[in-house]
Design a protein around this motif. Structure first.
Motif, PDB file in Angstrom:
ATOM      1  N   LYS A  10     126.460 -48.827 -77.360  1.00  0.00           N
ATOM      2  CA  LYS A  10     127.404 -49.528 -77.935  1.00  0.00           C
ATOM      3  C   LYS A  10     126.617 -50.559 -78.973  1.00  0.00           C
ATOM      4  CE  LYS A  10     128.668 -51.449 -73.155  1.00  0.00           C
ATOM      5  NZ  LYS A  10     128.675 -51.955 -72.217  1.00  0.00           N
ATOM      6  N   MET A  11     125.521 -50.123 -78.989  1.00  0.00           N
ATOM      7  CA  MET A  11     125.019 -51.098 -80.384  1.00  0.00           C
ATOM      8  C   MET A  11     123.616 -49.997 -80.777  1.00  0.00           C
ATOM      9  SD  MET A  11     123.527 -54.580 -78.355  1.00  0.00           S
ATOM     10  CE  MET A  11     124.322 -55.922 -77.791  1.00  0.00           C
ATOM     11  N   SER A  12     123.136 -50.524 -81.834  1.00  0.00           N
ATOM     12  CA  SER A  12     121.938 -49.272 -82.621  1.00  0.00           C
ATOM     13  C   SER A  12     120.595 -49.476 -82.311  1.00  0.00           C
ATOM     14  CB  SER A  12     122.443 -49.728 -84.136  1.00  0.00           C
ATOM     15  OG  SER A  12     121.929 -51.401 -84.004  1.00  0.00           O
ATOM     16  N   PRO A  13     120.160 -48.607 -82.533  1.00  0.00           N
ATOM     17  CA  PRO A  13     118.832 -48.236 -82.272  1.00  0.00           C
ATOM     18  C   PRO A  13     118.111 -49.392 -82.715  1.00  0.00           C
ATOM     19  CG  PRO A  13     119.314 -46.553 -82.550  1.00  0.00           C
ATOM     20  CD  PRO A  13     120.516 -47.372 -83.228  1.00  0.00           C
ATOM     21  N   GLU A  14     118.319 -50.136 -84.138  1.00  0.00           N
ATOM     22  CA  GLU A  14     117.359 -51.590 -84.328  1.00  0.00           C
ATOM     23  C   GLU A  14     118.128 -53.021 -83.548  1.00  0.00           C
ATOM     24  OE1 GLU A  14     118.023 -48.241 -87.567  1.00  0.00           O
ATOM     25  OE2 GLU A  14     119.574 -49.465 -85.775  1.00  0.00           O
ATOM     26  N   MET A  15     119.475 -52.414 -82.853  1.00  0.00           N
ATOM     27  CA  MET A  15     119.161 -53.929 -82.056  1.00  0.00           C
ATOM     28  C   MET A  15     118.824 -53.973 -80.481  1.00  0.00           C
ATOM     29  SD  MET A  15     123.584 -54.413 -83.290  1.00  0.00           S
ATOM     30  CE  MET A  15     123.611 -56.147 -82.066  1.00  0.00           C
ATOM     31  N   GLN A  61     115.556 -55.032 -81.091  1.00  0.00           N
ATOM     32  CA  GLN A  61     115.049 -56.270 -81.294  1.00  0.00           C
ATOM     33  C   GLN A  61     115.409 -56.740 -79.474  1.00  0.00           C
ATOM     34  OE1 GLN A  61     118.113 -58.271 -83.519  1.00  0.00           O
ATOM     35  NE2 GLN A  61     117.414 -56.827 -85.193  1.00  0.00           N
ATOM     36  N   ILE A  62     116.421 -56.561 -78.648  1.00  0.00           N
ATOM     37  CA  ILE A  62     116.411 -56.696 -77.312  1.00  0.00           C
ATOM     38  C   ILE A  62     114.930 -56.352 -76.474  1.00  0.00           C
ATOM     39  CG2 ILE A  62     117.660 -56.298 -75.452  1.00  0.00           C
ATOM     40  CD1 ILE A  62     120.174 -55.823 -77.249  1.00  0.00           C
ATOM     41  N   LEU A  63     114.598 -55.266 -77.127  1.00  0.00           N
ATOM     42  CA  LEU A  63     113.513 -54.797 -75.593  1.00  0.00           C
ATOM     43  C   LEU A  63     112.376 -56.151 -75.869  1.00  0.00           C
ATOM     44  CD1 LEU A  63     113.628 -51.023 -76.443  1.00  0.00           C
ATOM     45  CD2 LEU A  63     114.767 -52.160 -74.374  1.00  0.00           C
ATOM     46  N   ARG A  64     112.168 -57.077 -76.680  1.00  0.00           N
ATOM     47  CA  ARG A  64     111.257 -57.305 -77.359  1.00  0.00           C
ATOM     48  C   ARG A  64     111.366 -58.394 -77.025  1.00  0.00           C
ATOM     49  NH1 ARG A  64     111.312 -55.372 -83.508  1.00  0.00           N
ATOM     50  NH2 ARG A  64     112.392 -57.147 -83.924  1.00  0.00           N
ATOM     51  N   ARG A  75     112.024 -52.515 -71.096  1.00  0.00           N
ATOM     52  CA  ARG A  75     112.835 -51.876 -71.230  1.00  0.00           C
ATOM     53  C   ARG A  75     114.289 -52.095 -71.175  1.00  0.00           C
ATOM     54  NH1 ARG A  75     113.110 -49.903 -65.710  1.00  0.00           N
ATOM     55  NH2 ARG A  75     111.979 -50.413 -64.697  1.00  0.00           N
ATOM     56  N   LEU A  76     115.357 -51.958 -70.771  1.00  0.00           N
ATOM     57  CA  LEU A  76     116.708 -52.055 -69.498  1.00  0.00           C
ATOM     58  C   LEU A  76     116.576 -51.597 -68.713  1.00  0.00           C
ATOM     59  CD1 LEU A  76     119.045 -51.181 -73.365  1.00  0.00           C
ATOM     60  CD2 LEU A  76     118.086 -52.685 -72.737  1.00  0.00           C
TER      61      LEU A  76
END
Length: 252
Positions: free
Chosen positions: A199-204, A207-210, A216-217
């Motif tokens: 659902k999201m771009s690799p860039e987004m 940001q979440i992973l940080r 990791r998810l």
């Protein structure tokens, strides 16, 4: 340990992602699984995959917000399995009719879908199974929720969060009412899961992973394993709890 052999489990929203992982693990632990999804093809695919592994599952496509549909399909599945539902995992929670906007831009008609799904959908599934559990003196309810239920977030998801907050309160009261019958009811509050990658771009995602200490998810099979534990005999002393499963990310 953590065997579910001889149990029947209803998993809502089990046609993909986290729900699929939960259904798979419960089946691997010995439960006969009712695989619910709004879309028949998704439920059938997951049930077929479980059967291919040599385990027991049937597909059950219905809208959990429709009590008559829930009752009719669950009773049919119980007749097929020859046993009442012992375990309910309420995973369905993302309404297809949801509108992602700030609250001030939502009409009253747009409030209902996520609240109906998360509150009434969960209550419908529990209500259909509850008498059988109480009569048997054993039952497990696992409610999938989110950190959004307890943390204000500027992500245009106020109605989803409202539904999750409401059902968490209900589960705590349910646990208090039904503990005397050997039933436990707990909440698993998830953090970000792997389905975000679709659902999201690799860039987004980066940001979440940080924001996640483990970097990791979440993995659906790990969530399934946690639900299998909560559904087991060994977890009989845990009830009325909200348990964060989020890789250490801040949720409150």
């Amino acid at each position: 340990m953590f065997s579910l052999t001889g149990r029947v489990a209803l998993v809502s929203g089990a046609g993909q992602s986290v729900g699929e992982g939960i259904a798979q693990v419960l089946a691997r632990q010995g439960a006969a699984v009712i695989v619910n999804d709004l879309h028949p093809e998704r439920a059938e695919k997951v049930a077929a995959g479980i059967a291919e592994e040599g385990h027991t599952a049937i597909a059950a496509a219905f809208d959990v917000t429709d009590y008559a549909a829930v009752e009719g399909r669950v009773r049919a599945a119980e007749a097929e399995f020859g046993r009442h539902v012992d375990i309910v995992v309420n995973n369905a929670g993302v309404a297809e009719e949801r509108v992602i906007k700030p609250f001030r831009e939502l009409s009253p008609e747009q409030w209902r879908a996520p609240i109906d799904l998360n509150i009434y959908g969960s209550m419908n599934c529990i209500k259909v199974a509850l008498d059988g559990m109480c009569d048997a003196g054993w039952g497990r309810v696992v409610q999938i929720s989110s950190g959004s239920a307890r943390t204000g977030q500027n992500i245009n998801q106020s109605m989803y969060a409202t539904g999750k907050s409401g059902v968490e309160g209900f589960i705590r009261h349910l646990a208090a009412e039904t503990g005397q019958y050997g039933i436990t009811a707990n909440i698993v509050a998830l953090g970000h899961q792997k389905n975000l990658e679709d659902k999201m771009s690799p860039e987004m995602i980066e940001q979440i992973l940080r924001t996640i200490p483990i970097g990791r998810l979440g993995d659906p099979v790990e969530v399934g394993a946690f639900c299998a534990y909560l559904a087991s005999d060994e977890a009989g002393g845990i009830t009325g709890q909200t348990l964060d499963f989020n890789g250490g990310s801040q949720t409150r």
